[in-house]
Design a protein around this motif. Structure first.
Motif, PDB file in Angstrom:
ATOM      1  N   ARG A  96      55.498  73.615  24.676  1.00  0.00           N
ATOM      2  CA  ARG A  96      56.199  73.286  23.437  1.00  0.00           C
ATOM      3  C   ARG A  96      56.886  71.935  23.558  1.00  0.00           C
ATOM      4  O   ARG A  96      56.821  71.118  22.645  1.00  0.00           O
ATOM      5  N   PRO A 145      55.874  66.887  16.312  1.00  0.00           N
ATOM      6  CA  PRO A 145      56.912  67.880  16.065  1.00  0.00           C
ATOM      7  C   PRO A 145      56.544  68.899  14.981  1.00  0.00           C
ATOM      8  O   PRO A 145      57.065  70.005  14.992  1.00  0.00           O
ATOM      9  N   GLU A 146      55.627  68.558  14.063  1.00  0.00           N
ATOM     10  CA  GLU A 146      55.304  69.500  12.993  1.00  0.00           C
ATOM     11  C   GLU A 146      54.273  70.531  13.420  1.00  0.00           C
ATOM     12  O   GLU A 146      54.286  71.659  12.974  1.00  0.00           O
ATOM     13  N   TRP A 192      53.062  71.544  16.637  1.00  0.00           N
ATOM     14  CA  TRP A 192      52.904  72.077  17.991  1.00  0.00           C
ATOM     15  C   TRP A 192      52.523  73.545  17.980  1.00  0.00           C
ATOM     16  O   TRP A 192      51.849  74.038  18.887  1.00  0.00           O
ATOM     17  N   GLU A 193      52.935  74.295  16.963  1.00  0.00           N
ATOM     18  CA  GLU A 193      52.622  75.718  16.912  1.00  0.00           C
ATOM     19  C   GLU A 193      51.120  75.959  16.894  1.00  0.00           C
ATOM     20  O   GLU A 193      50.630  76.956  17.401  1.00  0.00           O
TER      21      GLU A 193
END
Lengths: 384, 319
Positions: B281, B289-290, B292-293
């Motif tokens: 992560r 940052p938007e 990574w999921e």
């Protein structure tokens, strides 16, 4: 030995070279329920840098965007790392009130400015002398709404707010101002922050038969209120919907459909604000991102503007105390209109606009029709 | 019979890889104090995942509500510190009491029904406690969260965000994790722990052997709750903030993800999974940052498809 001295001299020589960079640690919820705030804020800050160049007073601005997922412990760690590892000269962002609170002790201890560009609970700026805010406070938006309502034939109001810090601010300041102006609050309803279903509350509003219902919900929940307001038949029963601008958020307004037409709100920014600065801002923002800016986007844009202003004033010096001094009393023309940082409270002073949702060029906009000039945060004004 | 005993003794012994694992962690913290904050977060997440492993891995009880105990533990430490009891060790120990009690009282809810029922019940408990913390804002600070300070550990080692603080905090978390992993290890290899495996594998048959599943589930759930509570208290003390998101669903879901990444059932899985999750992560979200999921999700799919415990096999801690 000589070699060692040479190496340490070289190492020392590197430090001033790095000091030409000014790192800004922008900490935002980029994922999770508040991701829309992060998306708008990042776009706003990046647009300012793209338009004004990354050089200011001989320094190069480096924007580091970090995702805190909306968790306060992560926000705090990221802030600490941004200062200790990346030598950030300023921290920016903070999507929710507890996230802004979490960083306050770090800002104070490290003497680094914390520019709050989102969280809107009034007391935030009192948590550290290094906090400055470029978004808004809820009392700032709620009190003018109450004044307008009282002057425009609304006598009885029911308030619905989300049950947490900002919601309680909105309830208190709308309620007190409205009563002061001679109005009556029939009922003050609080709804839970999680799993919001407004239908039962709106049914109670219908039974109360007020002239209007005042609503505050966090950024992102406006569309749901609007939908259930129509489903419950409140509009047909003659109840007007008023609120702070969070309800008719520019980010969601188009998706709300015709039902939103005629809703009156008070807020500091609308994408339809009629000024050359705003037209240029909205055009550039839409071109770069493919979506419309909302009040979060403009607050981050102004956060960056404030930092540029301060760096110019200090001629590029980045010590936190100096930057904060330079930010106090700063005045500039924002896309939302003229703004100023109150030197006493470090909170933003700005115009509040009363707006009505109307259709323009086939899209829904909050059209401003009344301006209350240069409103200070009423919460701090009453304390003196 | 002697074969069985010899087998059990062999399992009890500490392997070289296991010892190296702990020494590497200490060395990592001392060598990279700049990333101590991140390591601290990973260690605490590892302890939290270990608490889930006790019920999920050892006993086969699913839960999507571990965050309930994490939150209660964190607020216990925070409220104590706010009331003037600043000692970090006291906070960690005190967190055991309410969490174990809530675990004990809610465990009977898990005895009936299917896995789906258990997922819903545990999730419900976490939601209720989260809402309770929101409502009792005089005590918990409500949605604003609770900021507080803790005293230096043993009166000497400051923990927190400044100077040596992050490093000391990480070492403190490591020591607590080690102590609790030691306890868990003893527990898992004791007759009680082996009877938990029997309950996991076949509850009916365990019953026929004279093993009371119900009591064992209540006992291990209580212990697991206390472990999660200690993890919560550690997080609150080392970051010196407690906020309502500690109770949120994503905490319970992420901890399950970590355990699945590392592999359930052998105690180290949670610690390794948490380390991988938090490191990935950190690295990926620094780049995007938007999104990574997305990469974490992809990693999870890959792990499940190609063998979920391969990560752990690589370091050969598994026997």
């Amino acid at each position: 030995m000589k070699a060692a001295i040479l190496i340490s001299a070289l190492a020392l020589g590197v430090v001033p070279a790095m000091a030409e960079d000014v790192t800004v640690g922008m900490i935002l919820p980029m994922t999770g329920p508040s991701a829309s705030t992060g998306k708008q804020e990042k776009a706003g800050a990046e647009l300012y840098i793209a338009q004004h160049g990354d050089k200011v007073a001989g320094k190069t601005i480096k924007l580091l965007v970090k995702d805190d997922t909306g968790a306060a412990d992560v926000t705090k760690r990221l802030a600490q790392e941004a200062i200790a590892n990346d030598h950030a000269a300023a921290l920016m962002g903070f999507g929710l009130t507890p996230l802004a609170f979490a960083v306050a002790p770090i800002a104070t201890e490290a003497k680094v400015p914390e520019i709050v560009t989102a969280a809107a609970t009034a007391v935030i700026t009192e948590k550290s002398p290094f906090i400055v805010r470029t978004s808004f406070t809820l009392p700032q938006a709620s009190a003018p709404m109450a004044q307008w309502a009282a002057k425009n034939g609304i006598k009885k109001v029911v308030t619905i707010v989300t049950d947490y810090g900002p919601g309680l601010d909105a309830e208190k300041w709308f309620g007190e101002t409205f009563k002061h102006e001679g109005g009556e609050i029939i009922e003050a309803i609080r709804t839970p922050l999680k799993n919001p279903d407004f239908a039962p509350f709106l049914q109670r509003v219908k039974d109360d038969k007020p002239d209007a219902v005042f609503v505050f919900v966090p950024s992102g929940f406006g569309a749901m209120v609007m939908k259930q307001f129509i489903e419950q038949g409140l509009a047909k029963a003659g109840v007007k919907l008023i609120g702070t601008g969070d309800v008719t958020d520019d980010d969601q307004l188009n998706g709300m459909g015709e039902a939103a037409l005629g809703v009156v709100t008070a807020h500091h920014y609308s994408a339809s604000h009629d000024s050359p600065e705003n037209k240029a801002f909205v055009t550039a923002f839409e071109k770069a991102n493919g979506f419309r800016p909302n009040f979060m986007g403009v607050a981050a844009y102004d956060g960056m503007a404030l930092l540029y202003h301060a760096l110019e004033a200090t001629k590029g010096a980045t010590d936190g105390a100096g930057l904060i001094e330079a930010m106090k009393g700063a005045k500039w023309m924002s896309p939302r209109g003229p703004v100023e940082i109150d030197p006493d409270t470090r909170d933003i002073v700005q115009n509040m606009y009363v707006r009505k949702v109307e259709k323009k060029d086939g899209q829904l906009y909050n059209m401003e029709f009344e301006t209350i000039p240069m409103v200070k945060d009423p919460f701090k004004a009453t304390k003196k | 019979m002697t074969d069985v005993l010899a087998h059990l003794r062999r399992r009890e012994r500490w392997g070289v890889a296991e010892i190296a694992f702990w020494l590497a962690l200490v060395a990592g913290i001392v060598a990279f104090p700049a990333r101590a904050g991140l390591v601290n977060e990973a260690l605490i997440a590892g302890l939290f995942a270990l608490s889930l492993d006790l019920i999920l891995g050892l006993t086969g009880i699913v839960s999507l509500g571990q965050a309930a105990f994490f939150g209660v533990g964190a607020y216990t430490a925070a409220i104590l510190a706010n009331a003037g009891y600043h000692d970090p060790l006291l906070g960690v120990l005190a967190a055991i009491v309410p969490t174990a009690l809530i675990g004990f009282l809610t465990a009977p809810l898990l005895l009936r029904g299917s896995d789906l029922t258990r997922l819903m019940v545990t999730m419900g408990v976490a939601l209720m406690l989260g809402e309770l913390a929101n409502r009792e804002d005089g005590l918990t600070g409500g949605a604003d969260g609770l900021n507080f300070t803790v005293a230096p550990l043993f009166g000497r080692f400051a923990i927190g965000s400044f100077g040596e603080g992050p490093r000391n905090a990480a070492l403190f978390s490591l020591a607590v994790l080690f102590a609790l992993l030691f306890v868990a290890r003893r527990l898992a290899r004791s007759p009680f722990g082996i009877s938990l495996t029997a309950v996991r594998e076949n509850r009916l048959r365990a019953g026929a052997l004279g093993i009371s599943a119900a009591w064992r589930i209540v006992a291990i759930y209580t212990i697991s709750a206390a472990f999660a509570g200690v993890a919560g208290a550690l997080l609150a003390e080392t970051t010196q903030i407690a906020s309502l998101d500690l109770f949120e669903f994503h905490r319970s879901a992420n901890v399950m993800l970590m355990l699945i990444i590392g592999g359930a059932g052998y105690l180290y899985g949670g610690v390794i999974g948490a380390g991988v999750f938090i490191l990935v992560r950190d690295v990926v979200s620094a780049e995007t940052p938007e999104y990574w999921e997305f990469w974490i999700g992809l990693m999870l799919v890959a792990l499940v498809l190609f063998g979920r415990e391969r990560l752990a096999n690589l370091v050969r801690l598994r026997r």
